[in-house]
Motif scaffolding. Structure first.
Motif, PDB file in Angstrom:
ATOM      1  N   PRO A  38      -9.361 -50.454  -9.530  1.00 55.61           N
ATOM      2  CA  PRO A  38      -8.905 -51.472  -8.539  1.00 55.61           C
ATOM      3  C   PRO A  38      -7.860 -51.077  -7.757  1.00 55.61           C
ATOM      4  N   PHE A  39      -6.816 -51.443  -8.710  1.00 58.89           N
ATOM      5  CA  PHE A  39      -5.564 -51.577  -8.693  1.00 58.89           C
ATOM      6  C   PHE A  39      -4.989 -50.048  -8.378  1.00 58.89           C
ATOM      7  N   PHE A  40      -5.054 -48.886  -8.816  1.00 56.98           N
ATOM      8  CA  PHE A  40      -5.088 -47.972  -8.977  1.00 56.98           C
ATOM      9  C   PHE A  40      -5.802 -47.412  -7.127  1.00 56.98           C
ATOM     10  N   PHE A  41      -6.799 -47.741  -7.128  1.00 57.15           N
ATOM     11  CA  PHE A  41      -7.371 -47.187  -5.802  1.00 57.15           C
ATOM     12  C   PHE A  41      -5.931 -47.684  -4.353  1.00 57.15           C
ATOM     13  N   VAL A  42      -6.019 -49.572  -4.359  1.00 58.09           N
ATOM     14  CA  VAL A  42      -5.239 -49.909  -3.612  1.00 58.09           C
ATOM     15  C   VAL A  42      -3.496 -49.241  -3.462  1.00 58.09           C
ATOM     16  N   ASN A  43      -3.221 -49.394  -4.729  1.00 53.81           N
ATOM     17  CA  ASN A  43      -1.906 -48.876  -4.930  1.00 53.81           C
ATOM     18  C   ASN A  43      -1.641 -47.288  -4.647  1.00 53.81           C
ATOM     19  N   ASN A  44      -2.549 -46.939  -4.561  1.00 55.86           N
ATOM     20  CA  ASN A  44      -2.259 -45.206  -4.145  1.00 55.86           C
ATOM     21  C   ASN A  44      -2.903 -45.692  -2.703  1.00 55.86           C
ATOM     22  N   ALA A  45      -3.929 -46.547  -2.003  1.00 54.50           N
ATOM     23  CA  ALA A  45      -3.789 -46.096  -0.455  1.00 54.50           C
ATOM     24  C   ALA A  45      -2.032 -47.095   0.265  1.00 54.50           C
ATOM     25  N   LEU A  46      -1.682 -47.332  -0.617  1.00 55.44           N
ATOM     26  CA  LEU A  46      -0.297 -47.239   0.497  1.00 55.44           C
ATOM     27  C   LEU A  46       0.796 -46.508  -0.418  1.00 55.44           C
ATOM     28  N   THR A  47       0.452 -45.748  -1.126  1.00 54.44           N
ATOM     29  CA  THR A  47       1.844 -44.766  -1.250  1.00 54.44           C
ATOM     30  C   THR A  47       1.019 -43.321  -1.144  1.00 54.44           C
ATOM     31  N   GLY A  48      -0.112 -43.418  -0.110  1.00 57.76           N
ATOM     32  CA  GLY A  48      -0.260 -41.883   0.724  1.00 57.76           C
ATOM     33  C   GLY A  48      -0.663 -41.401   0.949  1.00 57.76           C
ATOM     34  N   ASN A  49      -1.483 -42.189  -0.654  1.00 53.79           N
ATOM     35  CA  ASN A  49      -2.949 -40.606  -1.034  1.00 53.79           C
ATOM     36  C   ASN A  49      -3.703 -40.950  -0.199  1.00 53.79           C
ATOM     37  N   TYR A  50      -3.896 -41.927   1.137  1.00 51.96           N
ATOM     38  CA  TYR A  50      -5.007 -41.604   1.575  1.00 51.96           C
ATOM     39  C   TYR A  50      -4.749 -41.528   3.212  1.00 51.96           C
ATOM     40  N   SER A  51      -3.233 -41.599   3.365  1.00 51.86           N
ATOM     41  CA  SER A  51      -2.788 -42.047   4.983  1.00 51.86           C
ATOM     42  C   SER A  51      -2.360 -40.625   5.155  1.00 51.86           C
ATOM     43  N   ALA A  52      -1.660 -40.529   6.371  1.00 54.93           N
ATOM     44  CA  ALA A  52      -0.404 -39.381   6.556  1.00 54.93           C
ATOM     45  C   ALA A  52       0.717 -39.703   6.107  1.00 54.93           C
ATOM     46  N   GLU A  53       0.663 -40.947   5.885  1.00 51.44           N
ATOM     47  CA  GLU A  53       2.635 -40.950   5.607  1.00 51.44           C
ATOM     48  C   GLU A  53       2.444 -42.169   4.959  1.00 51.44           C
ATOM     49  N   PRO A  54       2.213 -42.638   3.281  1.00 52.33           N
ATOM     50  CA  PRO A  54       2.955 -43.578   2.800  1.00 52.33           C
ATOM     51  C   PRO A  54       3.210 -45.207   3.505  1.00 52.33           C
ATOM     52  N   VAL A  55       2.508 -45.440   2.873  1.00 54.11           N
ATOM     53  CA  VAL A  55       2.860 -47.211   3.790  1.00 54.11           C
ATOM     54  C   VAL A  55       4.269 -47.776   2.918  1.00 54.11           C
ATOM     55  N   VAL A  56       4.225 -47.238   1.661  1.00 57.63           N
ATOM     56  CA  VAL A  56       5.012 -48.137   0.514  1.00 57.63           C
ATOM     57  C   VAL A  56       5.748 -47.208   0.195  1.00 57.63           C
ATOM     58  N   PHE A  57       7.006 -46.479   0.835  1.00 55.25           N
ATOM     59  CA  PHE A  57       7.872 -45.953  -0.369  1.00 55.25           C
ATOM     60  C   PHE A  57       9.017 -45.821  -0.830  1.00 55.25           C
ATOM     61  N   TYR A  58       9.126 -44.998  -2.064  1.00 60.68           N
ATOM     62  CA  TYR A  58      10.585 -44.931  -3.149  1.00 60.68           C
ATOM     63  C   TYR A  58      11.451 -44.742  -2.569  1.00 60.68           C
ATOM     64  N   ASP A  59      12.475 -44.806  -3.386  1.00 59.25           N
ATOM     65  CA  ASP A  59      13.691 -43.935  -3.694  1.00 59.25           C
ATOM     66  C   ASP A  59      13.638 -43.464  -5.171  1.00 59.25           C
TER      67      ASP A  59
END
Length: 235
Positions: free
Chosen positions: A170-191
């Motif tokens: 579940p961590f994989f799916f939640v974090n991927n949801a935050l980092t753009g795997n299931y949305s047009a843009e990431p919720v959390v973005f990284y340098d």
């Protein structure tokens, strides 16, 4: 609804484990609310401070299109809730496995060698990437945790290493949801200049070691508080 994306992700991840915590015939996990929430709060304070620091430095940031708009010390409300709700749901899985599969544990020797391997690996990665702040801090903290595990040989690792494999799904799916795997843009973005640039799905590899340190830290503090407050664990 888009502005509730992160908030709903937090709440949906939390609600089912929380509701099952009140089930009385088996685990009745909610009886340990005091030591459990105390552990989450204490460990969470450290990680929240880390989060605030990195947000201010631009190591990562948050997309306002997916937030309700309330920020506290530069961080969205949803991120604070993340450190309360996601650890609750994740660590609940660990104790559910302990209750329903009590024999699912590693031997002391296997646990020791896994800890040794993880310590050497994470310490080497941290030492070789001192110019990348997320890499050196995530792997550095993890290696320190593994060093303490090797020294003190906490018995909880023999079960938590297995639990984390299950929690990671579940961590994989939640974090991927935050980092753009299931949305047009990431919720959390990284340098990416501050991390290895290796992604597990869309999340940086460092997130996995960050997550382990957060959750295992909570388990250790929770177990300490249960013993101190003489609340026997009947799971």
């Amino acid at each position: 609804m888009q502005h509730y994306y992160y908030l709903l992700l937090d709440l949906l991840s939390f609600c089912i484990p929380f509701l099952f915590s009140f089930e009385r015939k088996r685990m009745h996990f909610i009886q340990y609310w005091k030591p459990f929430f105390s552990a989450i709060f204490i460990v969470g304070l450290f990680f929240i401070a880390w989060d605030i620091w990195f947000t201010e430095m631009g190591v990562w940031g948050f997309n306002d299109d997916y937030l309700i708009g309330l920020r506290i010390i530069g961080m969205p409300l949803e991120e604070y809730l993340f450190f309360l709700l996601i650890p609750y749901a994740s660590v609940f899985i660990h104790y559910a496995l302990e209750y329903f599969l009590p024999k699912l544990v590693l031997s002391k020797s296997v646990t020791h060698y896994i800890s040794l391997f993880l310590f050497v690996l994470s310490a080497a990665i941290a030492a070789l990437n001192i110019d990348k702040i997320y890499t050196v801090t995530a792997f550095g903290l993890f290696s320190l945790l593994m060093l303490f595990q090797l020294i003190f040989r906490w018995k909880f690792a023999s079960r938590f290493y297995i639990s984390f494999v299950i929690i990671y799904i579940p961590f994989f799916f939640v974090n991927n949801a935050l980092t753009g795997n299931y949305s047009a843009e990431p919720v959390v973005f990284y340098d990416d200049a501050e991390n290895l640039g290796i992604r597990v799905g869309t999340m940086p590899l460092e997130d996995s070691f960050y997550c382990f340190a957060l959750l295992y830290g909570i388990v250790l503090v929770f177990e300490y508080f249960k013993l101190r407050w003489q609340k026997p664990l009947t799971l």
